[in-house]
Motif scaffolding. Structure first.
Motif, PDB file in Angstrom:
ATOM      1  N   LEU A 124       0.807  -1.213   0.000  1.00 61.22           N
ATOM      2  CA  LEU A 124       0.000   0.000   0.000  1.00 61.22           C
ATOM      3  C   LEU A 124       0.844   1.269   0.000  1.00 61.22           C
ATOM      4  O   LEU A 124       1.994   1.243   0.429  1.00 61.22           O
ATOM      5  N   ASP A 125       0.244   2.324  -0.531  1.00 57.97           N
ATOM      6  CA  ASP A 125       0.899   3.625  -0.563  1.00 57.97           C
ATOM      7  C   ASP A 125       0.719   4.255   0.811  1.00 57.97           C
ATOM      8  O   ASP A 125      -0.373   4.269   1.354  1.00 57.97           O
ATOM      9  N   LEU A 126       1.813   4.769   1.362  1.00 59.31           N
ATOM     10  CA  LEU A 126       1.741   5.249   2.740  1.00 59.31           C
ATOM     11  C   LEU A 126       1.420   6.744   2.840  1.00 59.31           C
ATOM     12  O   LEU A 126       1.240   7.266   3.935  1.00 59.31           O
ATOM     13  N   GLY A 127       1.401   7.415   1.708  1.00 54.31           N
ATOM     14  CA  GLY A 127       0.938   8.807   1.711  1.00 54.31           C
ATOM     15  C   GLY A 127       1.935   9.825   2.242  1.00 54.31           C
ATOM     16  O   GLY A 127       1.570  10.962   2.490  1.00 54.31           O
ATOM     17  N   PHE A 128       3.190   9.449   2.476  1.00 54.89           N
ATOM     18  CA  PHE A 128       4.192  10.468   2.825  1.00 54.89           C
ATOM     19  C   PHE A 128       5.418  10.258   1.946  1.00 54.89           C
ATOM     20  O   PHE A 128       5.449   9.339   1.132  1.00 54.89           O
ATOM     21  N   GLY A 129       6.449  11.106   2.103  1.00 53.39           N
ATOM     22  CA  GLY A 129       7.681  10.956   1.312  1.00 53.39           C
ATOM     23  C   GLY A 129       7.452  11.242  -0.163  1.00 53.39           C
ATOM     24  O   GLY A 129       8.145  10.693  -1.018  1.00 53.39           O
ATOM     25  N   GLY A 130       6.504  12.125  -0.457  1.00 56.15           N
ATOM     26  CA  GLY A 130       6.227  12.455  -1.857  1.00 56.15           C
ATOM     27  C   GLY A 130       7.376  13.267  -2.464  1.00 56.15           C
ATOM     28  O   GLY A 130       7.851  14.235  -1.863  1.00 56.15           O
TER      29      GLY A 130
END
Ligand SMILES: Nc1ncnc2c1ncn2[C@@H]1O[C@H](COP(=O)(O)OP(=O)(O)OP(=O)(O)O)[C@@H](O)[C@H]1O
Ligand SMILES: O=P(O)(O)OC[C@H]1O[C@H](OP(=O)(O)OP(=O)(O)O)[C@H](O)[C@@H]1O
Length: 598
Positions: A124-130
């Motif tokens: 899953l995509d964790l939504g940080f570190g973009g």
């Protein structure tokens, strides 16, 4: 350095979970673990930590190495950047391509290896570190487009992705030439562009004359700007992801961690926004912040004013607050993130009476009048211990009263009762309470039969009831009249619910818990989630979103008109819950994931 040998034995039977040991992803990954109740203590300089409450060992590794460990299957699970997985994948492919060019493997074998990929699967995509991996060149230099860099020197830490990128560019350029000159085109494995591997501070490479252009990560763009560079293309867009190996040692545990982390992410994504507004502006406000289902609206004591709570995506919070204030919303408050604004600026007089801020805003006597504050300190010093002792005393009295009542009523039949039966009946009106556990080998008397049997069935189904221990089972006839026989688990906040409820629905035997209330008997899965009046739509949405699809179960939402808070409230609500559950059971709707109002 990792001290693997000393902990080798303790890794036995544990799922290995790789976490970035430093850098941009480290803290956010640790926050996720904490939110998912993965408890560990990392010894100084040791790169392995055993998780206390789950059979997991955390392995702290550089983000760039995690795809290799997971891809090779030595580690089951990992948190790293999508860019790092892509880089690893490109590296593995380059390796097999080189082997094919050297004649070590056949083209078919290369295709077969490539088909298997890098061995990492995204969970899953964790939504940080973009961030973005971009091709950058000096702002005032001669290079304007990526193809100008073909044959030049490129500095990067992402050598495989850079090679792949420039190989494609060269191929494009060569096929264009082929069309013109009629020569056959095709990538031969020899790159004309020179890729120079750098392990950090890549942005300095152009200024120092090491490279003509670079391929490096950009988030805010500050580093690039400060180094006098500009981006001319994007190679990969990235964010942090959870990855797993092809054959993890414990797939159930992998699912469990993924579910918990998903819950944490959902909870982190939203904040609860509360504000006061004139009822006449409510429709307009609902368009600005519609919430996931609908805003919760509460009437205020001040004529024509309402308090609204609504779930808002964190990243949209600021513009939404601006819009709301423009249409006249006051006292806008974002909960869970402690971001708040008051429009117009707070003065005690400007607050509508009993507004949502009244709980959180200090009263004038406490904040403005120093003398009153001084008086209240003395007052508090005397009154607080009195309150505390009185509270404990009342708890003791209530508990001893009910304990005595249970013994009197149920201690091994009538012989042990202290009162005469008629007096006992008169005083205690012996009858089963809604939450009774009725012992299996102690069948109810015929006069109670229908109700008690029904209750017994209901109890078994709804609460997973029965004796809690062998001692209790063989002990005197015993009634449990406390709510915890019915309630398995109690959740204190939407964020906690987003982690704990999915865990319970999945059938975890020791889910995380923040409250001592409830039987904690997870041997049978719960059959309903009962939402209390303290949760509004926004909070409920957070929990439901995280629990979606795990186990179809009715969700009972107290949205019907209820009696005012007081002695009658609890009884009325419990009666409604029971009635609704019985009805749902009768209608065969206990296995549907739906919200029902009670
Ligand atoms: N500026 C950034 N903004 C957001 N995420 C970033 C940024 N830089 C890197 N990342 C992400 O974090 C990952 C790790 O990068 P980071 O540079 O922090 O690693 P590191 O292990 O400290 O390596 P190094 O020692 O090379 O700096 C990257 O692969 C990328 O996914
Ligand atoms: O666009 P920005 O927000 O400025 O971020 C980009 C910078 O972040 C990363 O480096 P990091 O700071 O991790 O250090 P490094 O250069 O040593 O890798 C990346 O390599 C860039 O230099």
């Amino acid at each position: 350095m990792a001290n693997f040998t000393s902990v080798d034995a303790s890794l036995e039977g544990r799922l290995l979970f790789a976490v970035p040991k430093k850098g941009r992803l480290n803290q956010a990954a640790l926050n996720l673990l904490e939110g998912a109740d993965i408890q560990f203590k990392r010894e100084n300089r040791l790169d392995i930590a055993l998780v206390k409450n789950l059979p997991i060992a955390l392995i702290f590794l550089p983000a760039a190495d995690i795809p290799t460990f997971v891809g090779e299957g030595q580690v089951d699970l990992g948190i790293t950047g999508w860019d790092q997985v892509q880089e690893h994948d490109a590296g593995v492919r380059a390796l097999y391509r080189a082997r094919r060019f050297s004649g070590e493997i056949t083209p078919e074998e290369e295709v077969a290896h490539n088909g298997r990929g890098s061995g990492c699967e995204t969970v899953l995509d964790l939504g940080f570190g973009g961030c973005k991996l971009q091709v950058q060149v000096p702002q005032n230099g001669i290079y304007q487009s990526p193809k100008d860099l073909v044959g030049k020197n490129i500095g990067t830490s992402f050598v495989h992705l850079a090679r792949k990128y420039f190989a494609n560019l060269e191929l494009e350029a060569d096929s264009a030439n082929t069309q013109v000159g009629g020569q056959p085109a095709g990538f031969t494995g020899k790159l004309r562009t020179k890729i120079i591997e750098l392990s950090g501070s890549v942005e300095a490479a152009c200024a120092l004359g090491v490279a003509d252009g670079i391929v490096d990560l950009v988030e805010s763009g500050e580093t690039m700007k400060a180094a006098g560079l500009k981006a001319i293309d994007t190679v990969v867009e990235s964010s942090a992801i959870l990855i797993k190996s092809r054959g993890p040692s414990n797939p159930e545990l992998v699912d469990l961690i993924a579910t918990r982390i998903r819950g944490v992410i959902t909870a982190q994504k939203y904040v609860l926004c509360q504000y006061n507004i004139k009822r006449s502006s409510l429709i307009e406000a609902s368009k600005i912040a519609p919430g996931k289902r609908a805003p919760t609206v509460t009437t205020l004591d001040e004529e024509g004013w309402v308090a609204v709570s609504v779930m808002v995506e964190k990243k949209r919070l600021a513009p939404i607050m601006d819009e709301l204030s423009k249409i006249g919303a006051h006292d806008i408050l974002a909960l869970h993130s402690t971001v708040g604004r008051a429009y117009p600026p707070y003065t005690p007089k400007s607050l509508p009476s009993h507004s949502i801020m009244s709980n959180t805003t200090p009263t004038p006597s406490r904040t403005i009048d120093g003398e009153v504050r001084w008086q209240s300190k003395i007052y508090k010093a005397i009154v607080t211990p009195i309150h505390f002792v009185t509270f404990l005393l009342s708890l003791y009295l209530i508990d001893s009263h009910y304990r005595a009542q249970r013994y009197r009523q149920h201690a091994s039949g009538a012989n042990n009762q202290n009162e005469r039966p008629w007096l006992h009946r008169l005083l205690y009106q012996q009858r089963l309470s809604p939450y009774d556990w009725v012992d299996d080998h102690q069948k109810p008397s015929s006069s109670q039969s229908t109700n008690a049997t029904h209750r017994h069935e209901a109890k078994t189904r709804y609460a997973g009831g029965g004796p809690r221990s062998a001692k209790e089972a063989s002990g005197p006839w015993f009634y449990r009249t406390k709510m915890d026989a019915f309630m398995i688990h109690f959740v204190l906040t939407p964020e906690a619910g987003a982690v704990q409820i999915p865990a319970i629905l999945r059938g975890e035997q020791s889910p995380p818990s923040g409250s001592a209330i409830g039987s904690k008997d997870y041997s049978k899965r719960p059959v309903a989630v009962i939402l209390g009046g303290g949760y509004d739509d926004a909070g409920i949405d957070i929990i439901m979103e995280a629990s979606k699809g795990i186990k179809p179960i009715p969700w009972l939402d107290p949205t019907q008109p209820a009696p005012p808070l007081g002695p009658k409230y609890g009884k009325a609500m419990v009666a409604r819950i029971k009635e609704l559950l019985a009805q749902l059971d009768k209608d065969g709707k206990m296995d549907e994931e739906k919200v029902h109002w009670y």
